[in-house]
Scaffold this motif. Structure first.
Motif, PDB file in Angstrom:
ATOM      1  N   ALA A   1     -38.682  -9.304 -56.911  1.00 57.99           N
ATOM      2  CA  ALA A   1     -39.913  -8.910 -57.306  1.00 57.99           C
ATOM      3  C   ALA A   1     -40.691  -8.482 -56.012  1.00 57.99           C
ATOM      4  CB  ALA A   1     -40.832  -9.904 -57.703  1.00 57.99           C
ATOM      5  N   SER A   2     -40.509  -9.234 -55.136  1.00 60.52           N
ATOM      6  CA  SER A   2     -41.307  -9.006 -53.622  1.00 60.52           C
ATOM      7  C   SER A   2     -40.623  -7.580 -53.071  1.00 60.52           C
ATOM      8  CB  SER A   2     -40.846 -10.085 -52.595  1.00 60.52           C
ATOM      9  OG  SER A   2     -39.434 -10.014 -52.098  1.00 60.52           O
ATOM     10  N   GLN A   3     -39.534  -7.231 -53.072  1.00 61.35           N
ATOM     11  CA  GLN A   3     -39.088  -6.235 -52.445  1.00 61.35           C
ATOM     12  C   GLN A   3     -39.426  -4.718 -53.462  1.00 61.35           C
ATOM     13  OE1 GLN A   3     -37.839  -6.030 -49.291  1.00 61.35           O
ATOM     14  NE2 GLN A   3     -38.637  -7.939 -49.663  1.00 61.35           N
ATOM     15  N   VAL A   4     -39.426  -4.938 -54.536  1.00 60.10           N
ATOM     16  CA  VAL A   4     -39.905  -4.054 -55.475  1.00 60.10           C
ATOM     17  C   VAL A   4     -41.549  -3.475 -55.374  1.00 60.10           C
ATOM     18  CG1 VAL A   4     -40.633  -3.159 -57.947  1.00 60.10           C
ATOM     19  CG2 VAL A   4     -38.335  -4.110 -57.415  1.00 60.10           C
ATOM     20  N   MET A   5     -42.184  -4.648 -54.873  1.00 61.88           N
ATOM     21  CA  MET A   5     -43.533  -4.378 -54.329  1.00 61.88           C
ATOM     22  C   MET A   5     -43.743  -3.924 -53.078  1.00 61.88           C
ATOM     23  SD  MET A   5     -44.917  -8.105 -55.584  1.00 61.88           S
ATOM     24  CE  MET A   5     -46.492  -8.206 -54.849  1.00 61.88           C
TER      25      MET A   5
ATOM     26  N   ARG B   1     -21.888 -17.834 -50.285  1.00 63.65           N
ATOM     27  CA  ARG B   1     -21.993 -16.958 -51.611  1.00 63.65           C
ATOM     28  C   ARG B   1     -23.444 -17.192 -52.138  1.00 63.65           C
ATOM     29  NH1 ARG B   1     -19.209 -19.370 -57.119  1.00 63.65           N
ATOM     30  NH2 ARG B   1     -19.961 -21.279 -56.171  1.00 63.65           N
ATOM     31  N   VAL B   2     -23.958 -18.329 -52.003  1.00 61.42           N
ATOM     32  CA  VAL B   2     -25.329 -18.497 -52.503  1.00 61.42           C
ATOM     33  C   VAL B   2     -26.529 -17.642 -51.684  1.00 61.42           C
ATOM     34  CG1 VAL B   2     -27.215 -20.051 -52.979  1.00 61.42           C
ATOM     35  CG2 VAL B   2     -24.831 -20.716 -53.751  1.00 61.42           C
ATOM     36  N   LEU B   3     -26.271 -17.582 -50.448  1.00 70.05           N
ATOM     37  CA  LEU B   3     -27.157 -16.958 -49.727  1.00 70.05           C
ATOM     38  C   LEU B   3     -26.941 -15.283 -49.775  1.00 70.05           C
ATOM     39  CD1 LEU B   3     -27.629 -19.148 -46.578  1.00 70.05           C
ATOM     40  CD2 LEU B   3     -29.172 -18.893 -48.157  1.00 70.05           C
ATOM     41  N   SER B   4     -25.671 -14.848 -50.133  1.00 73.75           N
ATOM     42  CA  SER B   4     -25.445 -13.535 -50.349  1.00 73.75           C
ATOM     43  C   SER B   4     -26.379 -12.950 -51.494  1.00 73.75           C
ATOM     44  CB  SER B   4     -23.966 -13.463 -50.568  1.00 73.75           C
ATOM     45  OG  SER B   4     -23.717 -13.834 -51.901  1.00 73.75           O
ATOM     46  N   GLY B   5     -26.695 -13.814 -52.335  1.00 74.39           N
ATOM     47  CA  GLY B   5     -27.543 -13.199 -53.506  1.00 74.39           C
ATOM     48  C   GLY B   5     -28.866 -12.946 -52.828  1.00 74.39           C
TER      49      GLY B   5
ATOM     50  N   LEU C   1     -32.482  -8.444 -51.941  1.00 73.29           N
ATOM     51  CA  LEU C   1     -33.305  -7.894 -51.150  1.00 73.29           C
ATOM     52  C   LEU C   1     -33.135  -6.109 -51.218  1.00 73.29           C
ATOM     53  CD1 LEU C   1     -34.944  -8.757 -48.695  1.00 73.29           C
ATOM     54  CD2 LEU C   1     -33.312  -8.254 -47.291  1.00 73.29           C
ATOM     55  N   PHE C   2     -31.914  -5.885 -51.045  1.00 74.01           N
ATOM     56  CA  PHE C   2     -31.950  -4.483 -50.933  1.00 74.01           C
ATOM     57  C   PHE C   2     -31.653  -3.824 -52.391  1.00 74.01           C
ATOM     58  CE2 PHE C   2     -30.454  -5.781 -46.806  1.00 74.01           C
ATOM     59  CZ  PHE C   2     -30.750  -4.730 -46.180  1.00 74.01           C
ATOM     60  N   LEU C   3     -31.243  -4.526 -53.439  1.00 76.46           N
ATOM     61  CA  LEU C   3     -31.533  -3.962 -54.726  1.00 76.46           C
ATOM     62  C   LEU C   3     -32.959  -3.566 -55.238  1.00 76.46           C
ATOM     63  CD1 LEU C   3     -30.151  -3.200 -57.668  1.00 76.46           C
ATOM     64  CD2 LEU C   3     -30.517  -5.838 -58.293  1.00 76.46           C
ATOM     65  N   GLY C   4     -33.795  -4.448 -54.711  1.00 74.77           N
ATOM     66  CA  GLY C   4     -35.175  -4.159 -54.931  1.00 74.77           C
ATOM     67  C   GLY C   4     -35.709  -3.054 -54.051  1.00 74.77           C
ATOM     68  N   GLN C   5     -35.089  -2.836 -52.854  1.00 77.36           N
ATOM     69  CA  GLN C   5     -35.534  -1.882 -52.020  1.00 77.36           C
ATOM     70  C   GLN C   5     -34.818  -0.581 -52.795  1.00 77.36           C
ATOM     71  OE1 GLN C   5     -34.025  -2.277 -48.008  1.00 77.36           O
ATOM     72  NE2 GLN C   5     -35.108  -4.464 -47.917  1.00 77.36           N
ATOM     73  N   PHE C   6     -33.801  -0.695 -53.443  1.00 76.80           N
ATOM     74  CA  PHE C   6     -33.131   0.534 -54.071  1.00 76.80           C
ATOM     75  C   PHE C   6     -34.092   0.958 -55.396  1.00 76.80           C
ATOM     76  CE2 PHE C   6     -30.443   2.497 -57.085  1.00 76.80           C
ATOM     77  CZ  PHE C   6     -29.780   3.643 -56.310  1.00 76.80           C
ATOM     78  N   LEU C   7     -34.478   0.060 -56.034  1.00 76.27           N
ATOM     79  CA  LEU C   7     -35.006   0.216 -57.311  1.00 76.27           C
ATOM     80  C   LEU C   7     -36.632   0.413 -57.197  1.00 76.27           C
ATOM     81  CD1 LEU C   7     -33.859  -2.863 -59.368  1.00 76.27           C
ATOM     82  CD2 LEU C   7     -33.083  -0.367 -59.620  1.00 76.27           C
TER      83      LEU C   7
ATOM     84  N   ALA D   1     -28.526   0.789 -48.925  1.00 73.32           N
ATOM     85  CA  ALA D   1     -28.926  -0.159 -49.580  1.00 73.32           C
ATOM     86  C   ALA D   1     -28.191  -0.556 -50.947  1.00 73.32           C
ATOM     87  CB  ALA D   1     -30.361   0.333 -50.062  1.00 73.32           C
ATOM     88  N   LEU D   2     -27.609   0.785 -51.604  1.00 68.97           N
ATOM     89  CA  LEU D   2     -26.872   0.205 -52.793  1.00 68.97           C
ATOM     90  C   LEU D   2     -25.600  -0.352 -52.491  1.00 68.97           C
ATOM     91  CD1 LEU D   2     -26.804   0.428 -55.970  1.00 68.97           C
ATOM     92  CD2 LEU D   2     -25.819   2.823 -55.819  1.00 68.97           C
ATOM     93  N   ALA D   3     -24.735   0.112 -51.355  1.00 71.48           N
ATOM     94  CA  ALA D   3     -23.863  -0.540 -51.030  1.00 71.48           C
ATOM     95  C   ALA D   3     -23.910  -2.217 -50.620  1.00 71.48           C
ATOM     96  CB  ALA D   3     -23.248   0.202 -50.052  1.00 71.48           C
ATOM     97  N   ILE D   4     -24.965  -2.438 -50.107  1.00 75.34           N
ATOM     98  CA  ILE D   4     -25.328  -3.488 -49.773  1.00 75.34           C
ATOM     99  C   ILE D   4     -25.638  -4.545 -50.875  1.00 75.34           C
ATOM    100  CG2 ILE D   4     -27.087  -5.236 -48.467  1.00 75.34           C
ATOM    101  CD1 ILE D   4     -27.648  -2.705 -46.622  1.00 75.34           C
ATOM    102  N   ALA D   5     -26.300  -3.996 -51.797  1.00 74.80           N
ATOM    103  CA  ALA D   5     -26.641  -4.903 -53.115  1.00 74.80           C
ATOM    104  C   ALA D   5     -25.435  -5.175 -53.831  1.00 74.80           C
ATOM    105  CB  ALA D   5     -27.739  -4.127 -53.774  1.00 74.80           C
ATOM    106  N   ILE D   6     -24.440  -4.404 -54.045  1.00 76.62           N
ATOM    107  CA  ILE D   6     -23.081  -4.440 -54.501  1.00 76.62           C
ATOM    108  C   ILE D   6     -22.173  -5.303 -54.028  1.00 76.62           C
ATOM    109  CG2 ILE D   6     -21.415  -3.237 -55.879  1.00 76.62           C
ATOM    110  CD1 ILE D   6     -23.097  -1.036 -56.383  1.00 76.62           C
ATOM    111  N   GLY D   7     -22.251  -5.108 -52.732  1.00 77.19           N
ATOM    112  CA  GLY D   7     -21.307  -5.781 -51.877  1.00 77.19           C
ATOM    113  C   GLY D   7     -21.247  -6.944 -51.298  1.00 77.19           C
ATOM    114  N   ALA D   8     -22.626  -7.359 -51.354  1.00 75.42           N
ATOM    115  CA  ALA D   8     -23.140  -8.813 -50.629  1.00 75.42           C
ATOM    116  C   ALA D   8     -22.275  -9.984 -51.390  1.00 75.42           C
ATOM    117  CB  ALA D   8     -24.863  -8.906 -50.680  1.00 75.42           C
ATOM    118  N   PRO D   9     -22.464  -9.993 -52.764  1.00 74.46           N
ATOM    119  CA  PRO D   9     -21.713 -11.229 -53.440  1.00 74.46           C
ATOM    120  C   PRO D   9     -20.439 -11.371 -53.100  1.00 74.46           C
ATOM    121  CG  PRO D   9     -23.154 -10.115 -54.992  1.00 74.46           C
ATOM    122  CD  PRO D   9     -23.076  -9.034 -53.780  1.00 74.46           C
ATOM    123  N   PHE D  10     -19.735 -10.173 -53.023  1.00 74.07           N
ATOM    124  CA  PHE D  10     -18.236 -10.305 -52.793  1.00 74.07           C
ATOM    125  C   PHE D  10     -18.117 -10.804 -50.982  1.00 74.07           C
ATOM    126  CE2 PHE D  10     -18.645  -7.271 -55.949  1.00 74.07           C
ATOM    127  CZ  PHE D  10     -17.673  -7.423 -56.937  1.00 74.07           C
TER     128      PHE D  10
END
Length: 431
Positions: A232-236, A346-350, A355-361, A70-79
Motif C-alpha cells: 500500500a505504501s509503495q502504490v501511494m 524467505r520472510v524478509l524477501s516478501g 516493495l517493488f511490486l507496489g512500485q510497478f503497480l 522492478a518486475l523481475a525483483i518482485a517476482i524473483g525475491a521469494p525464490f
C-alpha cells in the motif's frame, strides 16, 4: 561484551567479526546499489529511443528498460529468499553483487535492444538478492536496539545513494546515452569486499535440519500484514515520481530540472530520517512509529494535492520523505523480531517483493484514474488511504506490546542461536 572464538581465514588472519566496521561498511555500500536498479538510466531514455528507432515498438521497449527490473525483483525475491536460507547469506550476496555489476554494465557494450532487456532482467534478480541478503544479515548480526539503528543506517545510505547516483547518471547521460550504465560497474570491486569481510551467521546453520531445510520454523502471521502495508505504501509513494513532474508543470510551470530538485528534497528528508531511525524506534517502538509513518504520508499527500502553491507542495514532499524514511526499517525491525533466523531470508524477501511490486503497480493503477480525478485527486486519494491505514494501526495497537519494542529479541523469535553465537556489535555501531 560477549566474547567468542574468532575464526581465521585461509591465510591465518583473524576473520572479520560480525558487526565490525568493515562488515557494516560493506553491507551499507551493498545496500546503496539497490537505488540504482531503474531510475539511474532514466535521463538516457530519449537518446536510447533515437538510437534504436529502427526497432519495432522501440518507444515501448525502451521504457521497459526502465521498469522491467522492478518486475523481475518482485517476482524473483521469494525464490532468492529461499536460497538465502538454504545456501547461505554470503554466497547469495557475493553472487548477486557480481551479477549486478555485469548485468547492469552490459548496456555499455550491447547493441541489441532485446539483449539489453535481458540484462535488465538479470539486474532485477541481482537487486532482489542484494536487498534480501543484506537486510537478512543485518537482522542476523544485530539484536535488539542495535538492529533498528543499523536498519535505519541502511535506509539512510540508500537515500543518499539515490541522490548521488541519480545526479551522476544525469551528467553521464548528457555525454552519451550509454554513460549511466558505467555506474553499475562499481559493484565489481565491492564483490571482493563481500568475499573478504562478510561471514555466515552461525545461528542460521544451527537452525537447519540435516537436509538443509529450516527445522521447525514457521512464518509468523504478522508477515502478511507487513506485506500489505509495504504494498500500500509503495502504490501511494510512487505516484510522486510518476505524476509529480506533470503536476508541478501544471500548477507552477516548473520544468524537469525543478521537478528533479523537488524529488531530491524528498529523498534528502528520507535519508536524514532513516539515519535517525534508531533513536526514533528506541523512544517509541514499532507500532507507534508505524502509525506516525502513515500519518506523515497522509499529511504530505494532502498538502501536495490540496494546494496550487509550489511551496506547500515542497512541504508535502518533505513530510512524505520523512514517512518513507521510517517505513521500511520499521517494518523490517517489526518482522525480524517475530521471525526465526533459519527462515528470515524467505520472510524478509516478501518485503522486497512487495516493495517493488507496489512500485510497478503504482503507475498502472494511478494513470487511468488521473483522467477522472486529476493528479491532485490522485494525491488526495493517497492521503485518504494513508489516514485509513493509520487509523487501523492505531486501533489495533491499543494496549498491545510487541517483541520489537523490547530492548532485545523475545525468546524464540530473534536469532535462533544463543547469545554467545553472535559476537557483540562493534562499539562504533552501538553509538
Amino acid at each position: 561484551m560477549v566474547t567468542t572464538d574468532n575464526p581465521t581465514t585461509r591465510g591465518g588472519r583473524p576473520a572479520p567479526r560480525a558487526g565490525s566496521r568493515p562488515v557494516l561498511a560493506t553491507l551499507l555500500l551493498a545496500s546503496m546499489l539497490t537505488t540504482m536498479a531503474g531510475a539511474i538510466i532514466a535521463p538516457s531514455l530519449p537518446a536510447m529511443e533515437k538510437h534504436f528507432s529502427s526497432v519495432d515498438n522501440a518507444a515501448f521497449l525502451v521504457r521497459l528498460v526502465l521498469t522491467i527490473p522492478a518486475l523481475a525483483i518482485a517476482i524473483g525475491a521469494p525464490f532468492v529468499g529461499t536460497l538465502v536460507d538454504r545456501v547461505g547469506r554470503k554466497p547469495v550476496l557475493a553472487f548477486s553483487v557480481g551479477l549486478f555489476g555485469i548485468a547492469g554494465g552490459s548496456g555499455l557494450v550491447l547493441d541489441d535492444l532485446y539483449a539489453i532487456l535481458a540484462g535488465r532482467l538479470l539486474l532485477g534478480v541481482s537487486v532482489a538478492g542484494i536487498m534480501t541478503a543484506t537486510t537478512t544479515l543485518v537482522t542476523d548480526y544485530y539484536p535488539g536496539e542495535s538492529r533498528s539503528r543499523v536498519l535505519g543506517l541502511q535506509a539512510g545510505f540508500m537515500g543518499f545513494g539515490g541522490v548521488a547516483f541519480l545526479s551522476f547518471g544525469g551528467v553521464l547521460a548528457d555525454m552519451n546515452w550509454r554513460g549511466p550504465f558505467a555506474i553499475y560497474l562499481v559493484a565489481l570491486p565491492l564483490t571482493l569486499l563481500v568475499l573478504r569481510y562478510v561471514t555466515e551467521p552461525p545461528a542460521v546453520a544451527a537452525g537447519r535440519g540435516a537436509d538443509g531445510r529450516p527445522a521447525g520454523a514457521r512464518m509468523p502471521s504478522l508477515a502478511f500484514g507487513i506485506y500489505a502495508l509495504v504494498l500500500a505504501s509503495q502504490v501511494m509513494f510512487y505516484t510522486i515520481p510518476s505524476q509529480l513532474p506533470f503536476y508541478l508543470e501544471d500548477i507552477g510551470g516548473i520544468g524537469a530540472s525543478g521537478a528533479g530538485l523537488a524529488i531530491a528534497l524528498m529523498s534528502l528528508a528520507n535519508a536524514l530520517v532513516g539515519l535517525n531511525f534508531g533513536r526514533i524506534h528506541k523512544r517509541f517502538g514499532v507500532r507507534p512509529v508505524a502509525v506516525a509513518t502513515f500519518t506523515l504520508l497522509a499529511l504530505g499527500f494532502a498538502a501536495i494535492g490540496s494546494s496550487s502553491h509550489v511551496a506547500l507542495v515542497l512541504v508535502g514532499l518533505v513530510l512524505v520523505g520523512s514517512g518513507i524514511g521510517m517505513l521500511i526499517p520499521n517494518l523490517n525491525t517489526w518482522l525480524a523480531s517475530r521471525t526465526p533466523a533459519a527462515i528470515r531470508g524467505r520472510v524478509l524477501s516478501g518485503v522486497t517483493s512487495c516493495l517493488f511490486l507496489g512500485q510497478f503497480l503504482s503507475p498502472v493503477l494511478s494513470q487511468p484514474a488521473t483522467g477522472r480525478l486529476g493528479i491532485d485527486g490522485i494525491y488526495l486519494a493517497a492521503a485518504g488511504l494513508g489516514i485509513a491505514v493509520a487509523v487501523v494501526l492505531l486501533l489495533t495497537s491499543a494496549g498491545r506490546k510487541d517483541p520489537a519494542d523490547a530492548p532485545a529479541d523475545a525468546p524464540g523469535t530473534g536469532p535462533a542461536a544463543p547469545a554467545a553465537a553472535h559476537p557483540a556489535p562493534d562499539a562504533a555501531a552501538q553509538r
